[in-house]
Design a protein around this motif. Structure first.
Motif, PDB file in Angstrom:
ATOM      1  N   GLU A 152      36.239  34.225  39.081  1.00 35.48           N
ATOM      2  CA  GLU A 152      36.329  35.071  40.277  1.00 35.48           C
ATOM      3  C   GLU A 152      35.104  34.862  41.152  1.00 35.48           C
ATOM      4  O   GLU A 152      33.987  34.703  40.662  1.00 35.48           O
ATOM      5  CB  GLU A 152      36.424  36.537  39.837  1.00 35.48           C
ATOM      6  N   GLN A 189      30.729  43.788  41.568  1.00 37.65           N
ATOM      7  CA  GLN A 189      29.458  43.442  42.194  1.00 37.65           C
ATOM      8  C   GLN A 189      28.364  44.463  41.873  1.00 37.65           C
ATOM      9  O   GLN A 189      27.179  44.160  41.992  1.00 37.65           O
ATOM     10  CB  GLN A 189      29.620  43.316  43.710  1.00 37.65           C
ATOM     11  N   MET A 202      33.299  36.046  45.184  1.00 41.67           N
ATOM     12  CA  MET A 202      33.281  36.734  46.469  1.00 41.67           C
ATOM     13  C   MET A 202      32.626  35.806  47.477  1.00 41.67           C
ATOM     14  O   MET A 202      31.538  35.267  47.227  1.00 41.67           O
ATOM     15  CB  MET A 202      32.487  38.037  46.389  1.00 41.67           C
ATOM     16  N   THR A 230      35.973  45.274  44.338  1.00 46.18           N
ATOM     17  CA  THR A 230      34.560  44.910  44.514  1.00 46.18           C
ATOM     18  C   THR A 230      33.633  45.575  43.499  1.00 46.18           C
ATOM     19  O   THR A 230      32.419  45.327  43.529  1.00 46.18           O
ATOM     20  CB  THR A 230      34.085  45.302  45.925  1.00 46.18           C
ATOM     21  N   ASN A 285      37.546  38.123  48.399  1.00 45.38           N
ATOM     22  CA  ASN A 285      37.460  38.037  46.941  1.00 45.38           C
ATOM     23  C   ASN A 285      38.646  37.230  46.426  1.00 45.38           C
ATOM     24  O   ASN A 285      39.790  37.464  46.825  1.00 45.38           O
ATOM     25  CB  ASN A 285      37.481  39.428  46.309  1.00 45.38           C
TER      26      ASN A 285
END
Length: 320
Positions: free
Chosen positions: A155, A246, A157, A243, A185
Motif C-alpha cells: 500500500e 499513516q 499514499m 488514512t 491511496n
C-alpha cells in the motif's frame, strides 16, 4: 600518466552526460548502446556512476522524517567533483554488472520497501512525496517531466502539490494520473487493487475500451482483472479509515472479526488466529494501534467475551 588520466576523465565525463540524458528521458537508446559497447572502459565508467547515484538516492530517502508536504525539498547530495564521484564505486560491483547491463538498469529506476509493521516516507521531488505502509514495495523513474511510480506490493499514499511535475501511479495493469493538489491511496487486496482519492482528483485507465475514468475527491475505485472498475463514494468516516495507517492506527466501523483480524495481521509478526469459528462474524468498531494489539484484545474480552491467549507463534482468539 597524464594522458591516461585525461582519457579516463573524458570517459567519465561522457558517462555522466549519458546518465543525465537517461535520467531526463532524452537519451537515444541505440546511440547509448553503441557508445557503451565500443569500449569496456565505457561500460565500467557507466556502471560506477549508476551505482554511486543509487547510493546517493538511498541517502536522500533515508534522511527524511515525518513532515508535511508543504515546501518539502529533498536534501542536496554532497558536493563531489565529477572525478571523485566516478571513482567511489567498487570494482567488484562493476565486474558483476558487466554481463547483465541493459536498458532497464540504465533507466535508473529507484526502489523502496518496508518490513512488516514499518512505515516509510520518501520525498521524490519538490511537491511529490510517497509514504509506504507495512510490507510494501514501490519503484519509480523520472523522465520527460514525469514521475512514474509503480506499486509492486502492499500500500502507498501519493501526494502531489500544486506546481509540481506530473505524476503517474501504476498498480498492476492500471494507471492513475495524479492531479496537482491530490492525495491518492492505493492498495493491493484480495479482490484486486483499491484506489482511493482523498483530496484533489485523478484519472484512471485500465485495460480495455473504457478509456480514462475521472476520479473526483472522496471516490474509491476497486479494480479486479477482467472486470470494469467498481466506483463508490467515500464518507468522511471511510476516508479516515483509509488514512488511519499513516498515524499508526486501524479504524474499524462495523467490520466482522474475521476481516478485522485479516487487517491486523498485515502489521503483526505474530499473527492473530480465530480458533472458534462461531465468533468470526462478530461485528466491531473502534480505533486501535496497528502494531500493538493489546487494547484490541482487551476490548474483545470486555465487550464480546472473547479471550485472547498469547502463544509463542500466535495470538489465539476463543469464546471466553
Amino acid at each position: 600518466m597524464g594522458r591516461v588520466t585525461g582519457t579516463q576523465e573524458r570517459i567519465d565525463a561522457e558517462a555522466a552526460d549519458w546518465h543525465a540524458a537517461i535520467e531526463c528521458g532524452t537519451a537515444d537508446r541505440q546511440a547509448f548502446e553503441r557508445w557503451r559497447s565500443s569500449d569496456p572502459a565505457h561500460a565500467l565508467a557507466f556502471i560506477r556512476l549508476s551505482q554511486v547515484d543509487a547510493e546517493l538516492s538511498y541517502l536522500r530517502e533515508s534522511g527524511l522524517g515525518e513532515r508535511p508536504l508543504v515546501d518539502e525539498t529533498p536534501p542536496a547530495p554532497p558536493a563531489l567533483g565529477r572525478r571523485r564521484l566516478l571513482t567511489i564505486g567498487g570494482i567488484g560491483v562493476v565486474a558483476a554488472g558487466l554481463g547483465g547491463l541493459g536498458w532497464s538498469i540504465a533507466a535508473a529506476a529507484h526502489t523502496a520497501e518496508t518490513a512488516v509493521g514499518e512505515r516509510r516516507r520518501i520525498v521524490l521531488a519538490k511537491g511529490i512525496a510517497i509514504e509506504l505502509n507495512t510490507d510494501s514495495r514501490v519503484e519509480w523513474r523520472h523522465g520527460d517531466r514525469l514521475y512514474d511510480i509503480r506499486l509492486l506490493r502492499g500500500e502507498v499514499m501519493v501526494e502531489r502539490a500544486a506546481g509540481s511535475e506530473s505524476c503517474r501511479l501504476h498498480c498492476g495493469r492500471s494507471e492513475v494520473d495524479v492531479a496537482a493538489g491530490a492525495r491518492i491511496n492505493a492498495r493491493f487486496a484480495r479482490s484486486g487493487v483499491a484506489v482511493s482519492v482523498l483530496e484533489g482528483g485523478a484519472s484512471l485507465r485500465t485495460p480495455g475500451p473504457s478509456g480514462a475514468i475521472p476520479l473526483p475527491p472522496l471516490r474509491k475505485a476497486t479494480i479486479a482483472d477482467g472486470t470494469l472498475p467498481a466506483l463508490s463514494a467515500l464518507s468522511p468516516i471511510e476516508a479516515g479509515a483509509v488514512t488511519a495507517w499513516q498515524q499508526g492506527q486501524l479504524h474499524f466501523n462495523g467490520e466482522n472479526l474475521e476481516a478485522a483480524v485479516a487487517e491486523y495481521n498485515r502489521y503483526l509478526p505474530r499473527p492473530i488466529v480465530i480458533a472458534d469459528p462461531a465468533i468470526r462474524q462478530v461485528r466491531l468498531g473502534g480505533r486501535f494501534s496497528a502494531t500493538d494489539p493489546t487494547e484490541f484484545c482487551q476490548a474483545l474480552r470486555e465487550i464480546y467475551g472473547i479471550a485472547a491467549r498469547v502463544e509463542p507463534d500466535r495470538i489465539r482468539l476463543t469464546r471466553g
